[in-house]
Design an enzyme around this catalytic site. Structure first.
Site, PDB file in Angstrom:
ATOM      1  N   ARG A 304       0.826  -1.203   0.000  1.00 29.51           N
ATOM      2  CA  ARG A 304       0.000   0.000   0.000  1.00 29.51           C
ATOM      3  C   ARG A 304       0.866   1.262   0.000  1.00 29.51           C
ATOM      4  NH1 ARG A 304      -5.414   1.320   0.215  1.00 29.51           N
ATOM      5  NH2 ARG A 304      -6.132  -0.821   0.428  1.00 29.51           N
ATOM      6  N   GLU A 706     -10.281   5.079   6.597  1.00 25.12           N
ATOM      7  CA  GLU A 706      -8.865   5.438   6.655  1.00 25.12           C
ATOM      8  C   GLU A 706      -8.475   6.731   5.941  1.00 25.12           C
ATOM      9  OE1 GLU A 706      -8.080   1.402   5.130  1.00 25.12           O
ATOM     10  OE2 GLU A 706      -6.318   1.464   6.413  1.00 25.12           O
TER      11      GLU A 706
HETATM   12  N1  MTE Z   1     -13.211   4.042  13.808  1.00 27.50           N
HETATM   13  C1  MTE Z   1     -13.339   3.682  15.100  1.00 27.50           C
HETATM   14  N2  MTE Z   1     -14.186   4.375  15.887  1.00 27.50           N
HETATM   15  N3  MTE Z   1     -12.610   2.651  15.634  1.00 27.50           N
HETATM   16  C2  MTE Z   1     -11.711   1.946  14.869  1.00 27.50           C
HETATM   17  O1  MTE Z   1     -11.070   1.014  15.362  1.00 27.50           O
HETATM   18  N4  MTE Z   1     -10.682   1.665  12.635  1.00 27.50           N
HETATM   19  C3  MTE Z   1     -10.329   2.332  11.392  1.00 27.50           C
HETATM   20  C4  MTE Z   1     -11.563   2.949  10.745  1.00 27.50           C
HETATM   21  N5  MTE Z   1     -12.291   3.736  11.700  1.00 27.50           N
HETATM   22  C5  MTE Z   1     -11.549   2.306  13.486  1.00 27.50           C
HETATM   23  C6  MTE Z   1     -12.363   3.366  12.993  1.00 27.50           C
HETATM   24  C7  MTE Z   1      -9.701   1.444  10.417  1.00 27.50           C
HETATM   25  S1  MTE Z   1      -8.037   1.149  10.543  1.00 27.50           S
HETATM   26  C8  MTE Z   1     -10.393   0.891   9.389  1.00 27.50           C
HETATM   27  S2  MTE Z   1      -9.637  -0.054   8.221  1.00 27.50           S
HETATM   28  C9  MTE Z   1     -11.844   1.087   9.244  1.00 27.50           C
HETATM   29  O2  MTE Z   1     -12.382   1.886  10.278  1.00 27.50           O
HETATM   30  C10 MTE Z   1     -12.524  -0.269   9.249  1.00 27.50           C
HETATM   31  O3  MTE Z   1     -13.897  -0.186   9.204  1.00 27.50           O
HETATM   32  P1  MTE Z   1     -14.713   0.001   7.828  1.00 27.50           P
HETATM   33  O4  MTE Z   1     -14.069  -0.875   6.817  1.00 27.50           O
HETATM   34  O5  MTE Z   1     -16.070  -0.405   8.182  1.00 27.50           O
HETATM   35  O6  MTE Z   1     -14.576   1.446   7.483  1.00 27.50           O
HETATM   36  N1  HPA Z   2      -5.561  -2.858   3.777  1.00 30.58           N
HETATM   37  C1  HPA Z   2      -5.789  -3.203   5.052  1.00 30.58           C
HETATM   38  N2  HPA Z   2      -5.592  -4.393   5.509  1.00 30.58           N
HETATM   39  C2  HPA Z   2      -5.136  -5.324   4.677  1.00 30.58           C
HETATM   40  C3  HPA Z   2      -4.883  -5.024   3.343  1.00 30.58           C
HETATM   41  C4  HPA Z   2      -5.114  -3.720   2.865  1.00 30.58           C
HETATM   42  O1  HPA Z   2      -4.921  -3.388   1.687  1.00 30.58           O
HETATM   43  N3  HPA Z   2      -4.420  -6.139   2.773  1.00 30.58           N
HETATM   44  C5  HPA Z   2      -4.401  -7.069   3.742  1.00 30.58           C
HETATM   45  N4  HPA Z   2      -4.831  -6.585   4.891  1.00 30.58           N
HETATM   46 MO1  MOS Z   3      -7.472  -0.753   8.983  1.00 34.18          MO
HETATM   47  S1  MOS Z   3      -5.463  -0.385   9.213  1.00 34.18           S
HETATM   48  O1  MOS Z   3      -7.214  -1.463   7.398  1.00 34.18           O
HETATM   49  O2  MOS Z   3      -7.666  -2.065  10.033  1.00 34.18           O
END
Ligand code: MTE
Ligand code: HPA
Ligand code: MOS
Length: 749
Positions: A304, A706
Site C-alpha cells: 500500500r 482510513e
Molecule cells: N473508527 C473507530 N471508531 N474505531 C476503529 O477502530 N478503525 C479504522 C476505521 N475507523 C476504526 C475506525 C480502520 S483502521 C479501518 S480499516 C476502518 O475503520 C474499518 O472499518 P470500515 O471498513 O467499516 O470502514
Molecule cells: N488494507 C488493510 N488491511 C489489509 C490489506 C489492505 O490493503 N491487505 C491485507 N490486509
Molecule cells: Mo485498517 S489499518 O485497514 O484495520
C-alpha cells in the site's frame, strides 16, 4: 439514522469482551514476555511460578499440540519463543491461575537466563546487514533516468516518519470456552475472526470447524487487531485445550503497549525533478520500512505504501522501492492508512522542499500536478472519477481560504514571538484490499415470522458504525423501519471465511453482500404479494412497510406479507455473496487495476506556534471530502474528525521511544502523549463534496475509515511554515513527529 450503539455506549451497557459474564470455573491468565530484545534462552525457570497457590499451570511452547506458528503471510512468528527471543516482550509463557491477580504475581516469579545478542532497531542498519523480512519491491512508470535530464530543478532529501501506538481503549484479549467433542468457542477482540479461527486451529492442530469465533464489538481496533488478536486468542485456546477449563486472557494496558506491534516507522530518501513550469517530471524514492521482528502484515503494508507513493499527483516517471527491514522491535502491523500515509508523506515532503527552495507557494506545485481524469497511476490503473480538483475549488468556494492566508501573513508581520502557519493537504486513497482475493464477503439474512430481520455479516463493529450502515442497507432494500432490523454478533459459524474488517472496505464488502441477500428475499416477497393481489410481480413495490400495486397503496403491510410468505413455505433466509468486480493485479508486472475506486479530499490547516516554547495549537482545519452519496453523514463525519485527530497525533505529539537495547521507553500514557481535548483543533469543519458516488461503493456511499487520516499530515507542514516565519535560517527537514522539543530546536537552529 443514529448510530445503533449510541444509547448503550453512553449508558455503559454495550458489551465488550471483558463484560461477557464468565462461566463458573473460568481460569485467568497472564503472559510472561521476554525481558530482553534479542538473545538465546539458556534457561527458563517456571518452578517458582508454578508453586504459587492458585496457579494451575505455566504453559510454554512445549504444550503446543499443533504448530508453534502464528505468521499469517510468512511463517516466521512463533506463538511462544522456543530458544530464541527477537523482541522485548516477546511471549515466552502463559501463566494460568484461579484469578488474574495470582496469574500476574506468578509472571513476576518466572526467570529466564538469556544470552544477549546484538539488538537492531534502525531499519537502515538492518538493511545494511542484510536483515530483510521479504525481498524488496519496486513500482515503476516511464523512465526516471532519462527524465532527470529534462528536469530544470532537482531536489533530494530524506524523510522520517515515526511509529504510532493504536491505543484502542479496549486492550487485546480473548475468552475461550471448551465445548463438546474437543470444540472450542472463542470470544475475541479481533478485526479478523477467520484469522483467529485459522491460527488457533493451526496452533492446536485441529480442524477449523472445531473452532468457533464470536465477536460482539471492539472498543477500537484501528488495524491493531487485524492480525495481532490471533496470538492472544491462540494462547487462551491452547490453555483450554490443555486444561479443559474456560480460560480468559485480557492484557493490561502496560503489557499491551509493550508487547504488540504498532504503525511502521519509515525512513526514506527521495529525489524529485520538476520542469521550468513546475510540472513534476520524475520522482524516485527508496523507503526503509521498520518491520519489527516478524513479518506480520508488513508485505501488504509495503504494497500500500507503493500504491500511494504519489498521493494525488500525476507523475509520468516514477520509481519507488520499499525495503521491509527486520529489526528487534515488536512486529509492526496494520494501522489506519496501512502504509499509505507513510508513502504519501514522502512526496508531500519532496514537494515542500521544492517549493521552499524555489520560493514558490507549495500549493502552486500541488495544484499543477493534481491527477486528472484518465491519468495513469504508476501501477497501471487509469484514474476515473478524479475529484481532487473539484475538492480544491469547493474549498475555495466554501471557505475564505485566500483571506485566511492573508490573515496568517498579517499576523506574522505584526507578531514576533508567536507565528502562524498554513498548509494545504490533498489526499487520494485507493479502496479495496490490495490483495484481490480478499475482496469478498457474505451476509446471512433471516426474516423472522413477525417481520423482524436479523443480519449476520463478516463485518466487525469497532466504533466505525458498520453495523448501523448494514441496517440502513437492509432498510433501504426492504423499505422497512430500521427498528425491525438487528445486526447479530460476528460469528464464524454463521458467516465463514471472512476477510478482516479492514482496508476501509467493511461497509462496501459486507454491505453489498447484505444488499444482495436482501434483494433476493425481496423478490420472493414480491412474488408472494403478486399472488395475493393476483397481479404481475413487476407491478409490486414495497414502500414504507406497505405493498403497492402499480404505485397504488394496498392494504397489505410488511408483517402480513411476511406471515403469508412463511405459510406458503417461502424461504425467508438468504446468504448473499459479494466479490468486487473489475479489480485485478499482476504482481509479476506490478500493474493492474487493484482498487474499486479512489477517495479524494483536501484539508486547509492553520496553526499558531509559540516561538518561545515550541508549543503549538491548531486554529482551524477546513476540509472538503468526497463521500460520494454518504449513507450516514453523522457517522461519516465522526470518521473524518477521528481520523484527522489521529493523523495529527501521529504527525505531532505521538513519539514512540525505544532504548538502544530495544526496550520501549514510552510505555505508558505519561510518556506517550496522544491528542486530548485541549490539543484538537479549535475549529474542524468538513464540507461534503457534491459528487455522485461510484457504483462499487455500497449504495454509492464511499468508504471513509482510513482516507481522512492523511489530512493529519497538513499539521506537519503548517508547523513547518510557522517555524520559517520565525526563523528564515531554518533549513526545512522532514522528521515526524514534530514534537514541541523538535520544533523548539528548529526555531533556533
Ligand atoms: N473508527 C473507530 N471508531 N474505531 C476503529 O477502530 N478503525 C479504522 C476505521 N475507523 C476504526 C475506525 C480502520 S483502521 C479501518 S480499516 C476502518 O475503520 C474499518 O472499518 P470500515 O471498513 O467499516 O470502514
Ligand atoms: N488494507 C488493510 N488491511 C489489509 C490489506 C489492505 O490493503 N491487505 C491485507 N490486509
Ligand atoms: Mo485498517 S489499518 O485497514 O484495520
Amino acid at each position: 439514522m443514529k448510530n445503533t450503539d449510541s444509547i448503550s455506549h453512553v449508558t455503559g451497557k454495550s458489551i465488550y469482551l471483558d463484560d461477557i459474564p464468565v462461566q463458573k470455573g473460568t481460569l485467568h491468565s497472564a503472559v510472561f514476555g521476554s525481558p530482553v530484545a534479542h538473545g538465546k534462552i539458556t534457561k527458563l525457570d517456571i518452578s517458582k511460578a508454578e508453586a504459587v497457590e492458585g496457579v494451575v499451570k505455566v504453559i510454554t511452547y512445549k504444550d503446543i499440540t499443533g504448530e508453534n506458528q502464528i505468521g499469517g503471510i510468512v511463517e516466521d512468528e512463533p506463538l511462544f519463543a522456543e530458544d530464541e527471543v527477537h523482541f522485548h516482550g516477546m511471549p515466552i509463557a502463559l501463566v494460568v491461575a484461579k484469578n488474574e491477580t495470582i496469574a500476574r504475581k506468578a509472571v513476576g516469579l518466572i526467570s529466564a537466563e538469556i544470552k544477549e545478542h546484538e539488538v537492531i532497531i534502525d531499519p537502515r542498519e538492518a538493511k545494511e546487514k542484510g536483515h530483510l523480512l521479504i525481498p524488496p519491491r519496486t513500482f515503476k512508470m516511464g523512465d526516471v533516468t532519462q527524465a532527470w535530464e529534462k528536469c530544470e530543478y532537482i531536489f533530494e532529501g530524506t524523510v522520517e516518519s515515526g511509529g504510532q501506538e493504536h491505543l484502542y481503549i479496549e486492550t487485546q484479549g480473548a475468552y475461550a470456552v471448551p465445548m463438546e467433542n474437543g470444540c472450542i468457542k472463542i470470544y475475541s477482540s479481533t478485526q479478523g475472526p477467520t484469522a483467529v479461527q485459522k491460527t488457533v486451529a493451526k496452533v492446536l492442530g485441529v480442524a477449523m470447524h472445531k473452532i468457533e469465533v464470536d465477536v460482539n464489538r471492539l472498543g477500537g481496533g484501528f488495524g491493531g487487531k487485524e492480525d495481532q488478536a490471533s496470538a492472544y486468542a491462540s494462547m487462551a485456546a491452547l490453555a483450554v485445550k490443555v486444561l479443559g477449563k474456560p480460560v480468559k486472557l485480557c492484557l493490561h494496558r502496560h503489557d499491551d503497549i509493550r508487547m504488540t506491534g504498532k504503525r511502521h516507522p519509515y525512513s526514506s530518501d527521495f529525489k524529485i525533478g520538476l520542469s521550468k513550469d513546475l510540472k513534476i517530471l520524475a520522482y524516485q524514492t527508496t523507503l526503509y520500512q521498520n518491520g519489527g521482528a516478524a513479518t506480520d502484515l508488513s508485505p501488504a503494508i509495503m504494497e500500500r505504501t507503493l500504491f500511494h507513493s504519489t498521493n494525488c499527483y500525476f507523475v509520468p516517471n516514477t520509481e519507488v522501492t520499499v525495503f521491509s527491514c527486520k529489526t528487534n522491535l515488536p512486529p509492526n502491523t496494520a494501522f489506519r492508512g496501512f502504509g499509505a500515509p507513510q508513502g504519501a508523506f514522502v512526496i508531500e515532503s519532496a514537494i515542500s522542499k521544492a517549493a521552499l527552495e524555489l520560493n514558490v507557494p507549495k500549493k502552486v506545485i500541488q495544484q499543477k500536478n493534481f491527477l486528472n481524469e484518465n491519468d495513469e497511476f504508476q501501477y497501471g490503473q487509469i484514474a476515473t472519477g478524479v475529484n481532487i480538483g473539484k475538492c480544491l475549488s469547493t474549498l475555495y468556494q466554501k471557505y475564505p481560504i485566500e483571506k485566511l492566508e492573508k490573515e496568517v501573513e498579517e499576523f506574522n508581520s505584526k507578531n514576533h514571538t508567536i507565528k502562524k502557519g498554513f498548509s494545504l493537504m490533498p489526499i487520494c486513497f485507493g479502496i479495496s484490499f490490495t490483495k484481490t482475493p480478499m475482496n469478498q464477503a457474505r451476509a446471512l439474512v433471516h426474516i423472522y415470522q413477525d417481520g423482524s430481520i436479523g443480519i449476520s455479516t463478516g463485518a466487525i463493529e469497532m466504533g466505525q458504525g458498520v453495523n448501523t450502515k448494514m441496517i440502513q442497507v437492509a432498510a433501504r432494500i426492504f423499505s422497512v423501519n430500521t427498528s425491525r432490523i438487528k445486526v447479530e454478533s460476528t460469528n464464524t459459524t454463521r458467516v465463514a471465511n471472512t476477510s478482516p474488517t479492514a482496508a476501509s472496505s467493511g461497509a462496501d464488502l459486507n454491505g453489498n453482500a447484505t444488499r444482495i441477500a436482501c434483494e433476493a428475499l425481496l423478490e420472493r416477497l414480491k412474488k408472494t404479494a403478486s399472488e395475493m393481489l393476483k397481479c404481475s410481480i413487476n407491478d409490486i413495490t414495497i414502500k414504507d412497510e406497505a405493498v403497492y400495486n402499480k404505485n397504488v397503496k394496498t392494504d397489505i403491510k410488511w408483517a402480513q406479507l411476511v406471515d403469508k410468505a412463511f405459510l406458503d413455505r417461502v424461504c425467508l433466509t438468504e446468504n448473499g455473496h459479494y466479490a468486487t468486480p473489475i479489480i485485478h493485479f499482476d504482481k509479476t508486472k506490478e500493474k493492474g487495476h487493484p482498487f474499486a475506486y479512489h477517495v479524494y479530499g483536501i484539508a486547509a490547516t492553520v496553526v499558531t506556534l509559540d516561538c518561545i516554547r515550541g508549543i503549538y495549537e491548531f486554529d482551524k482545519v477546513l476540509i472538503v471530502h468526497d463521500f460520494g452519496n454518504s449513507i450516514n453523514p453523522t457517522i461519516d463525519l465522526g470518521q473524518i474528525e477521528g481520523a484527522l485527530i489521529q493523523g495529527i497525533g501521529w504527525m505531532t505529539m505521538e513519539e514512540i521511544a525505544f532504548a538502544k537495547d530495544g526496550r520501549l521507553l514510552s510505555n505508558s500514557l505519561s510518556t506517550y502523549k496522544v491528542p486530548d481535548i485541549y490539543s484538537v483543533p479549535k475549529v474542524v469543519d468538513c464540507t461534503f463534496l457534491e459528487a455522485e458516488g461510484p457504483e462499487l461503493a455500497v449504495m454509492r456511499s464511499k468508504a471513509v475509515g482510513e482516507p481522512p487520516f492523511l489530512y493529519g499530515m497538513g499539521a506537519f507542514f503548517a508547523i513547518q511554515n510557522a517555524i520559517l516565519a520565525f526563523n528564515p535560517k531554518y533549513k526545512p527537514d522532514f522528521d515526524a513527529p514534530f514534537t514541541p522539543e523538535k520544533v523548539l530546536l528548529r526555531l533556533y537552529s
